[in-house]
Design a protein around this motif. Sequence first.
Motif, PDB file in Angstrom:
ATOM      1  N   VAL A 272     -14.413   9.326 -44.167  1.00 21.66           N
ATOM      2  CA  VAL A 272     -14.145   8.701 -43.201  1.00 21.66           C
ATOM      3  C   VAL A 272     -14.509   7.577 -42.269  1.00 21.66           C
ATOM      4  CG1 VAL A 272     -13.743   9.778 -40.518  1.00 21.66           C
ATOM      5  CG2 VAL A 272     -13.693  11.588 -42.186  1.00 21.66           C
ATOM      6  N   ASP A 273     -13.109   7.032 -41.903  1.00 18.50           N
ATOM      7  CA  ASP A 273     -12.856   5.404 -42.122  1.00 18.50           C
ATOM      8  C   ASP A 273     -12.581   6.135 -39.909  1.00 18.50           C
ATOM      9  OD1 ASP A 273     -12.626   2.843 -40.768  1.00 18.50           O
ATOM     10  OD2 ASP A 273     -12.019   2.361 -42.699  1.00 18.50           O
ATOM     11  N   VAL A 274     -13.466   5.205 -39.135  1.00 21.76           N
ATOM     12  CA  VAL A 274     -12.789   6.129 -37.785  1.00 21.76           C
ATOM     13  C   VAL A 274     -12.102   4.704 -37.043  1.00 21.76           C
ATOM     14  CG1 VAL A 274     -13.902   7.899 -37.056  1.00 21.76           C
ATOM     15  CG2 VAL A 274     -15.351   5.522 -36.503  1.00 21.76           C
ATOM     16  N   LYS A 275     -12.319   3.749 -37.435  1.00 23.72           N
ATOM     17  CA  LYS A 275     -11.665   2.268 -37.271  1.00 23.72           C
ATOM     18  C   LYS A 275     -10.358   2.241 -37.381  1.00 23.72           C
ATOM     19  CE  LYS A 275     -15.744  -0.568 -36.960  1.00 23.72           C
ATOM     20  NZ  LYS A 275     -16.668  -1.451 -37.388  1.00 23.72           N
ATOM     21  N   THR A 276     -10.084   2.863 -39.177  1.00 20.76           N
ATOM     22  CA  THR A 276      -8.495   2.735 -39.186  1.00 20.76           C
ATOM     23  C   THR A 276      -7.847   3.986 -39.173  1.00 20.76           C
ATOM     24  OG1 THR A 276      -9.769   3.351 -41.425  1.00 20.76           O
ATOM     25  CG2 THR A 276      -9.787   1.011 -40.723  1.00 20.76           C
ATOM     26  N   PRO A 430     -25.460  22.302 -42.077  1.00 26.38           N
ATOM     27  CA  PRO A 430     -23.981  21.731 -41.156  1.00 26.38           C
ATOM     28  C   PRO A 430     -23.543  21.095 -42.912  1.00 26.38           C
ATOM     29  CG  PRO A 430     -25.778  20.795 -40.613  1.00 26.38           C
ATOM     30  CD  PRO A 430     -26.473  21.436 -40.834  1.00 26.38           C
ATOM     31  N   ALA A 431     -22.264  21.300 -42.598  1.00 22.65           N
ATOM     32  CA  ALA A 431     -21.293  20.704 -44.046  1.00 22.65           C
ATOM     33  C   ALA A 431     -20.728  19.088 -43.888  1.00 22.65           C
ATOM     34  CB  ALA A 431     -19.689  21.393 -44.872  1.00 22.65           C
ATOM     35  N   THR A 432     -21.842  18.624 -43.450  1.00 24.17           N
ATOM     36  CA  THR A 432     -21.536  17.246 -43.036  1.00 24.17           C
ATOM     37  C   THR A 432     -22.346  16.072 -43.250  1.00 24.17           C
ATOM     38  OG1 THR A 432     -23.394  17.110 -41.667  1.00 24.17           O
ATOM     39  CG2 THR A 432     -21.865  17.938 -40.713  1.00 24.17           C
ATOM     40  N   ALA A 433     -22.575  16.272 -45.128  1.00 23.46           N
ATOM     41  CA  ALA A 433     -22.797  14.839 -45.236  1.00 23.46           C
ATOM     42  C   ALA A 433     -21.758  13.828 -45.667  1.00 23.46           C
ATOM     43  CB  ALA A 433     -23.521  14.824 -46.876  1.00 23.46           C
ATOM     44  N   PHE A 434     -20.175  13.826 -46.083  1.00 22.10           N
ATOM     45  CA  PHE A 434     -19.675  12.986 -46.054  1.00 22.10           C
ATOM     46  C   PHE A 434     -19.395  12.368 -44.916  1.00 22.10           C
ATOM     47  CE2 PHE A 434     -17.736  16.948 -43.820  1.00 22.10           C
ATOM     48  CZ  PHE A 434     -16.463  16.038 -42.902  1.00 22.10           C
ATOM     49  N   LEU A 435     -19.747  12.265 -43.516  1.00 21.27           N
ATOM     50  CA  LEU A 435     -19.509  11.701 -42.935  1.00 21.27           C
ATOM     51  C   LEU A 435     -21.045  10.554 -42.342  1.00 21.27           C
ATOM     52  CD1 LEU A 435     -18.767  14.698 -39.996  1.00 21.27           C
ATOM     53  CD2 LEU A 435     -17.052  12.169 -40.637  1.00 21.27           C
ATOM     54  N   LYS A 436     -21.528  10.622 -43.058  1.00 18.13           N
ATOM     55  CA  LYS A 436     -22.869   9.319 -42.872  1.00 18.13           C
ATOM     56  C   LYS A 436     -22.529   8.448 -42.835  1.00 18.13           C
ATOM     57  CE  LYS A 436     -26.402  12.452 -45.152  1.00 18.13           C
ATOM     58  NZ  LYS A 436     -27.719  11.953 -46.841  1.00 18.13           N
ATOM     59  N   GLN A 437     -21.729   7.493 -43.216  1.00 18.96           N
ATOM     60  CA  GLN A 437     -21.782   6.608 -42.620  1.00 18.96           C
ATOM     61  C   GLN A 437     -19.797   6.416 -42.208  1.00 18.96           C
ATOM     62  OE1 GLN A 437     -23.104   3.922 -44.329  1.00 18.96           O
ATOM     63  NE2 GLN A 437     -24.583   6.038 -45.094  1.00 18.96           N
ATOM     64  N   SER A 438     -19.591   6.963 -41.701  1.00 18.66           N
ATOM     65  CA  SER A 438     -18.053   7.151 -40.973  1.00 18.66           C
ATOM     66  C   SER A 438     -18.118   6.953 -39.156  1.00 18.66           C
ATOM     67  CB  SER A 438     -17.950   8.941 -40.703  1.00 18.66           C
ATOM     68  OG  SER A 438     -18.480   9.520 -39.590  1.00 18.66           O
ATOM     69  N   GLY A 439     -19.838   6.466 -38.470  1.00 21.64           N
ATOM     70  CA  GLY A 439     -19.752   6.184 -37.474  1.00 21.64           C
ATOM     71  C   GLY A 439     -20.009   7.714 -36.518  1.00 21.64           C
ATOM     72  N   VAL A 440     -19.464   8.733 -36.660  1.00 20.14           N
ATOM     73  CA  VAL A 440     -19.569  10.240 -36.014  1.00 20.14           C
ATOM     74  C   VAL A 440     -20.793  10.381 -35.867  1.00 20.14           C
ATOM     75  CG1 VAL A 440     -18.738  12.384 -35.664  1.00 20.14           C
ATOM     76  CG2 VAL A 440     -17.740  10.349 -36.535  1.00 20.14           C
ATOM     77  N   ILE A 448     -23.174  17.440 -35.442  1.00 20.44           N
ATOM     78  CA  ILE A 448     -22.715  16.605 -34.717  1.00 20.44           C
ATOM     79  C   ILE A 448     -22.383  17.309 -33.480  1.00 20.44           C
ATOM     80  CG2 ILE A 448     -19.986  15.559 -34.418  1.00 20.44           C
ATOM     81  CD1 ILE A 448     -19.440  17.239 -36.962  1.00 20.44           C
ATOM     82  N   PRO A 449     -23.459  16.404 -32.290  1.00 23.57           N
ATOM     83  CA  PRO A 449     -23.250  17.108 -30.786  1.00 23.57           C
ATOM     84  C   PRO A 449     -21.941  16.451 -30.245  1.00 23.57           C
ATOM     85  CG  PRO A 449     -24.860  14.798 -31.539  1.00 23.57           C
ATOM     86  CD  PRO A 449     -24.155  15.150 -32.641  1.00 23.57           C
ATOM     87  N   VAL A 450     -21.523  17.079 -29.490  1.00 22.48           N
ATOM     88  CA  VAL A 450     -20.275  16.841 -28.949  1.00 22.48           C
ATOM     89  C   VAL A 450     -20.176  17.460 -27.079  1.00 22.48           C
ATOM     90  CG1 VAL A 450     -18.367  17.946 -30.395  1.00 22.48           C
ATOM     91  CG2 VAL A 450     -19.604  19.606 -29.406  1.00 22.48           C
ATOM     92  N   ASN A 451     -19.067  17.251 -26.487  1.00 25.84           N
ATOM     93  CA  ASN A 451     -19.411  17.465 -25.123  1.00 25.84           C
ATOM     94  C   ASN A 451     -18.338  18.732 -24.843  1.00 25.84           C
ATOM     95  OD1 ASN A 451     -16.724  17.199 -24.990  1.00 25.84           O
ATOM     96  ND2 ASN A 451     -16.668  14.811 -24.171  1.00 25.84           N
ATOM     97  N   LYS A 452     -18.510  19.245 -23.577  1.00 20.81           N
ATOM     98  CA  LYS A 452     -17.761  20.503 -23.152  1.00 20.81           C
ATOM     99  C   LYS A 452     -16.086  19.916 -23.788  1.00 20.81           C
ATOM    100  CE  LYS A 452     -16.577  19.161 -18.275  1.00 20.81           C
ATOM    101  NZ  LYS A 452     -16.325  19.942 -17.058  1.00 20.81           N
ATOM    102  N   THR A 453     -15.370  19.076 -24.337  1.00 25.07           N
ATOM    103  CA  THR A 453     -14.338  19.258 -24.492  1.00 25.07           C
ATOM    104  C   THR A 453     -14.438  19.060 -26.143  1.00 25.07           C
ATOM    105  OG1 THR A 453     -14.007  17.227 -24.378  1.00 25.07           O
ATOM    106  CG2 THR A 453     -14.095  18.560 -22.368  1.00 25.07           C
ATOM    107  N   ASN A 457     -18.960  11.671 -30.519  1.00 27.95           N
ATOM    108  CA  ASN A 457     -19.136  10.635 -29.868  1.00 27.95           C
ATOM    109  C   ASN A 457     -17.887   9.361 -30.043  1.00 27.95           C
ATOM    110  OD1 ASN A 457     -19.610  10.410 -32.482  1.00 27.95           O
ATOM    111  ND2 ASN A 457     -20.333   8.537 -31.915  1.00 27.95           N
ATOM    112  N   ILE A 458     -16.980   9.659 -30.683  1.00 21.39           N
ATOM    113  CA  ILE A 458     -15.405   8.951 -30.979  1.00 21.39           C
ATOM    114  C   ILE A 458     -14.566   9.199 -30.599  1.00 21.39           C
ATOM    115  CG2 ILE A 458     -13.844   7.727 -33.121  1.00 21.39           C
ATOM    116  CD1 ILE A 458     -17.568   6.978 -33.337  1.00 21.39           C
ATOM    117  N   ASP A 459     -13.664   8.507 -29.782  1.00 19.07           N
ATOM    118  CA  ASP A 459     -12.733   8.877 -29.055  1.00 19.07           C
ATOM    119  C   ASP A 459     -11.453   9.311 -30.045  1.00 19.07           C
ATOM    120  OD1 ASP A 459     -11.179   9.387 -26.752  1.00 19.07           O
ATOM    121  OD2 ASP A 459      -9.346   7.347 -27.612  1.00 19.07           O
ATOM    122  N   GLY A 460     -11.028  10.940 -29.704  1.00 13.06           N
ATOM    123  CA  GLY A 460     -10.009  11.172 -31.000  1.00 13.06           C
ATOM    124  C   GLY A 460     -10.148  11.680 -31.625  1.00 13.06           C
TER     125      GLY A 460
END
Length: 598
Positions: A272-276, A430-440, A448-453, A457-460
């Motif tokens: 996942v590329d969160v910048k683009t 957790p099945a999250t290995a694909f996110l290692k270089q994503s910035g998430v 993955i830590p999330v807030n109450k919503t 840490n990445i908008d959107g």
Amino acid sequence: MGGCLSKPKPEVKVELNLLDKEKEVDLMSPNGKASPFSECRPNGSLGHCSDEDSMTLRPQRKHRDFIEASVCHVKDLENGQMREVDLGAGRALLIKEHGEFFAMGHKCPHYGAPLVKGVLSKGHVRCPWHGACFNIATGDIEDFPGLDSLPTFQVRVEKEKVIIRANKQALQTQRRSKAMSKCSAVINSSTGFSHVLIIGSGPAALVCAETLRQEGFTDRIVMCTMDKHLPYDRPKLSKSLESTAEHLQLRSSEFFQVHDIEILLEKEVVSVDVKTRTVIFRDGFKMEYRKLFIATGSRPKPLSYKGKDVGNVFHLRTPEDANGIATLASSKNAVIVGTSFIGMEVAAALTDKAHSVSVIGIEAVPFRKALGEKVGKALMKLFELNRVKFYMLNEVWEMRGHNGQLKEVVLKSGKVLRADVCVIGIGSGPATAFLKQSGVHMDSKGFIPVNKTMQTNIDGVFAGGDVVTFPLALRSNKKVNIPHWQMAHVHGRVAALSMMGKASDIKTVPYFWTAMFGKSIRYAGYGEGFDDVVIQGDLDELKFVAFYTKSEEVVAVASMNYDPIVSRVAEVFRSGKTIRKRDVETGDMSWLIDKGSQ
């Protein structure tokens, strides 16, 4: 800042009554078509019917589509009581609260539990089996598990008689889907852009997609999954090994087509590329997104042993795995490695199929960490009575085969077990290995830590289900991971509402269940780190309630053959009240005494 003290939670004193076990069919299919003809006019007021229903379906309805019946005298029910009533063409649940009568479907759409045996509290009914909640005025599902809501029926009082008018089809289906919008965007299915892209196809993913449509979202929604099947009821895999994907299916392909929810099967995300705002798949396909929801679930933890090339060794993940295990175990020797809930459910499911069932565990007692030693020993005895042989405080050293197929499992103790099929159930991550270089952001365990919503840490970018740690209101917003089927539903809904700017906190009470040998354990609360267990009832008879305490507060409850006490405790937790250890030690639990159901 000094001198600010939080307001203490009100305490509750409570009296314990043993309740007869309600016969349950935990393996009942969740499938069933939702009625398009729900009569949504409780007490003569307009309920939640879609505009489409109002404009299109109502004029076509004929008198013969409805049935009307006098079901009781106006004084037969007191406030706070429920009664299941027969209208001739089907049954309904009649409820009286604050002097008003309400009527709706009498079966929970999840697994068909009789709601009359559930808990009525502050405008909703909580299912006695798995904790789903339904609004008594609208029939809408307000807490999970399950996808569908209940039909509601018109109630009126004439000459001291309570009369219900109901649509016959709704009485038969006992469920309805909420009205959903359709996609208004004109997009080619091969277009590499989706307004909302959902990675995963479990309950968090599915509820997120459905909630978006229910809330009026009219842009493109794409779900992508490594699975080759449409979303299915995964918890049943370990309880009903012969079930097919079609039998377990939660929604039909027609449902997704009608509601413009696209599903890409057998599509693995590799980065996942969160910048683009781009997701890249293993086959090279790329898809851009505006909002992303990550709900990839868990992966089985690997087991280290000699003989990795030996066949007929399974991690239970798919219907094909379950079917293969059942076939290979028939009149043969089965070995289960690990005493996780999944592993123990598989062991129980195989006892009437296999010649022998052996369980290997690293601890002395199964379920000890989750349910405590006393409950664990009682359940271990139940398994032993059903011909399951335990090899505890042990680990696997080697899998030995003949012609590539498993024949023996060798333990580190030197013990050799005959084995034709082996199921490894030592937990998951957790099945999250694909996110290692994503910035998430992820923690050291890959969660993955999330807030109450449910935002990362990445908008959107949102996440939910087994992959997240989230703030649990029940534990003063402590970040926790709760890999429960029910909780994943909640995450999906909260994430969808957040995407639409309708932020909603996670107020649900965690609710879990397991089934073995036709018996079910219900569990509510968050018991991690409990320091004592207070037992009421009879463990030997498997008719008990276990209260899990931390310091002097009850933090969770489990029961067997004691419905609907877990749902009652869940209601107390939901209200924010505290149950003290001293209250459950005495057995004085007066909060259980109410007018109840008839």
